[in-house]
Motif scaffolding. Structure first.
Motif, PDB file in Angstrom:
ATOM      1  N   ALA A  56       0.851  -1.195   0.000  1.00  0.00           N
ATOM      2  CA  ALA A  56       0.000   0.000   0.000  1.00  0.00           C
ATOM      3  C   ALA A  56       0.884   1.242   0.000  1.00  0.00           C
ATOM      4  N   SER A  57       0.661   2.107  -0.982  1.00  0.00           N
ATOM      5  CA  SER A  57       1.497   3.301  -1.087  1.00  0.00           C
ATOM      6  C   SER A  57       0.704   4.600  -0.992  1.00  0.00           C
ATOM      7  N   SER A  58      -0.604   4.508  -1.113  1.00  0.00           N
ATOM      8  CA  SER A  58      -1.443   5.692  -0.939  1.00  0.00           C
ATOM      9  C   SER A  58      -2.803   5.235  -0.429  1.00  0.00           C
ATOM     10  N   LEU A  59      -3.516   6.145   0.218  1.00  0.00           N
ATOM     11  CA  LEU A  59      -4.815   5.791   0.767  1.00  0.00           C
ATOM     12  C   LEU A  59      -5.723   7.002   0.830  1.00  0.00           C
ATOM     13  N   VAL A  60      -7.014   6.718   0.875  1.00  0.00           N
ATOM     14  CA  VAL A  60      -8.035   7.745   1.077  1.00  0.00           C
ATOM     15  C   VAL A  60      -8.948   7.208   2.168  1.00  0.00           C
ATOM     16  N   VAL A  61      -9.192   8.020   3.193  1.00  0.00           N
ATOM     17  CA  VAL A  61     -10.080   7.635   4.288  1.00  0.00           C
ATOM     18  C   VAL A  61     -11.359   8.446   4.165  1.00  0.00           C
ATOM     19  N   GLY A  62     -12.478   7.764   4.299  1.00  0.00           N
ATOM     20  CA  GLY A  62     -13.781   8.402   4.151  1.00  0.00           C
ATOM     21  C   GLY A  62     -14.152   9.303   5.316  1.00  0.00           C
ATOM     22  N   THR A  63     -15.169  10.124   5.093  1.00  0.00           N
ATOM     23  CA  THR A  63     -15.666  10.994   6.148  1.00  0.00           C
ATOM     24  C   THR A  63     -16.254  10.152   7.271  1.00  0.00           C
ATOM     25  N   LYS A  64     -16.139  10.633   8.480  1.00  0.00           N
ATOM     26  CA  LYS A  64     -16.630   9.959   9.691  1.00  0.00           C
ATOM     27  C   LYS A  64     -15.962   8.612   9.918  1.00  0.00           C
ATOM     28  N   CYS A  65     -14.763   8.426   9.360  1.00  0.00           N
ATOM     29  CA  CYS A  65     -14.000   7.195   9.551  1.00  0.00           C
ATOM     30  C   CYS A  65     -12.584   7.545   9.993  1.00  0.00           C
ATOM     31  N   GLU A  66     -11.958   6.569  10.602  1.00  0.00           N
ATOM     32  CA  GLU A  66     -10.566   6.686  11.000  1.00  0.00           C
ATOM     33  C   GLU A  66      -9.909   5.339  10.761  1.00  0.00           C
ATOM     34  N   MET A  67      -8.696   5.354  10.230  1.00  0.00           N
ATOM     35  CA  MET A  67      -7.968   4.114   9.999  1.00  0.00           C
ATOM     36  C   MET A  67      -6.654   4.175  10.752  1.00  0.00           C
ATOM     37  N   THR A  68      -6.338   3.100  11.469  1.00  0.00           N
ATOM     38  CA  THR A  68      -5.071   3.003  12.183  1.00  0.00           C
ATOM     39  C   THR A  68      -4.223   1.937  11.513  1.00  0.00           C
ATOM     40  N   ALA A  69      -2.972   2.257  11.236  1.00  0.00           N
ATOM     41  CA  ALA A  69      -2.038   1.310  10.630  1.00  0.00           C
ATOM     42  C   ALA A  69      -0.868   1.104  11.592  1.00  0.00           C
ATOM     43  N   TRP A  70      -0.373  -0.126  11.642  1.00  0.00           N
ATOM     44  CA  TRP A  70       0.753  -0.473  12.499  1.00  0.00           C
ATOM     45  C   TRP A  70       1.956  -0.827  11.636  1.00  0.00           C
ATOM     46  N   SER A  71       3.146  -0.626  12.182  1.00  0.00           N
ATOM     47  CA  SER A  71       4.376  -0.901  11.436  1.00  0.00           C
ATOM     48  C   SER A  71       4.731  -2.384  11.416  1.00  0.00           C
ATOM     49  N   ARG A  72       4.139  -3.172  12.301  1.00  0.00           N
ATOM     50  CA  ARG A  72       4.428  -4.599  12.365  1.00  0.00           C
ATOM     51  C   ARG A  72       3.131  -5.392  12.362  1.00  0.00           C
ATOM     52  N   LYS A  73       3.229  -6.683  12.089  1.00  0.00           N
ATOM     53  CA  LYS A  73       2.049  -7.538  12.034  1.00  0.00           C
ATOM     54  C   LYS A  73       1.390  -7.677  13.405  1.00  0.00           C
ATOM     55  N   ALA A  74       0.142  -8.078  13.400  1.00  0.00           N
ATOM     56  CA  ALA A  74      -0.649  -8.338  14.608  1.00  0.00           C
ATOM     57  C   ALA A  74      -0.781  -7.100  15.499  1.00  0.00           C
ATOM     58  N   LYS A  75      -0.878  -5.942  14.878  1.00  0.00           N
ATOM     59  CA  LYS A  75      -1.063  -4.672  15.593  1.00  0.00           C
ATOM     60  C   LYS A  75       0.069  -4.381  16.581  1.00  0.00           C
ATOM     61  N   GLU A  76       1.289  -4.673  16.162  1.00  0.00           N
ATOM     62  CA  GLU A  76       2.454  -4.384  16.985  1.00  0.00           C
ATOM     63  C   GLU A  76       3.304  -3.321  16.309  1.00  0.00           C
ATOM     64  N   GLY A  77       4.212  -2.744  17.074  1.00  0.00           N
ATOM     65  CA  GLY A  77       5.091  -1.702  16.538  1.00  0.00           C
ATOM     66  C   GLY A  77       4.436  -0.335  16.643  1.00  0.00           C
ATOM     67  N   LYS A  78       4.946   0.600  15.896  1.00  0.00           N
ATOM     68  CA  LYS A  78       4.419   1.965  15.902  1.00  0.00           C
ATOM     69  C   LYS A  78       3.102   2.012  15.150  1.00  0.00           C
ATOM     70  N   SER A  79       2.209   2.887  15.591  1.00  0.00           N
ATOM     71  CA  SER A  79       0.932   3.027  14.897  1.00  0.00           C
ATOM     72  C   SER A  79       0.731   4.471  14.449  1.00  0.00           C
ATOM     73  N   ARG A  80      -0.104   4.622  13.469  1.00  0.00           N
ATOM     74  CA  ARG A  80      -0.443   5.955  12.964  1.00  0.00           C
ATOM     75  C   ARG A  80      -1.910   5.948  12.559  1.00  0.00           C
ATOM     76  N   ARG A  81      -2.628   6.990  12.935  1.00  0.00           N
ATOM     77  CA  ARG A  81      -4.038   7.111  12.602  1.00  0.00           C
ATOM     78  C   ARG A  81      -4.221   8.066  11.443  1.00  0.00           C
ATOM     79  N   PHE A  82      -5.144   7.693  10.567  1.00  0.00           N
ATOM     80  CA  PHE A  82      -5.463   8.500   9.402  1.00  0.00           C
ATOM     81  C   PHE A  82      -6.950   8.806   9.405  1.00  0.00           C
TER      82      PHE A  82
END
Length: 83
Positions: A55-81
């Motif tokens: 995944a190199s680009s993303l679009v998040v819809g209105t009234k939504c939030e997406m959290t991505a983690w740097s490692r599998k199984a929701k481990e490592g650093k996270s970032r919310r979009f």
């Protein structure tokens, strides 16, 4: 790229995010390639087969939030979009 308000597939169901495999420094070439649709209330501790690290680009819809983690199984650093 689609706008946050445009995240509706052809059947009209709302989406919370779209992830794209291709990105570019040129705006008209962004949000291209394969697309991963993320419906509301989706919980994916692992990326679907073939999507890890793609995944190199993303679009998040209105009234939504997406959290991505740097490692599998929701481990490592996270970032919310958001929209």
């Amino acid at each position: 790229c689609p706008t946050a308000a445009d995240l509706r597939p052809t059947n009209g169901t709302r989406l919370c995010a779209l992830l794209f495999t291709d990105n570019s420094p040129y705006y008209d070439q962004c949000c291209a390639g394969e697309v991963l649709e993320v419906p509301p209330d989706t919980d994916m501790p692992y990326m679907p087969r073939g999507w890890s690290g793609r995944a190199s680009s993303l679009v998040v819809g209105t009234k939504c939030e997406m959290t991505a983690w740097s490692r599998k199984a929701k481990e490592g650093k996270s970032r919310r979009f958001g929209a």
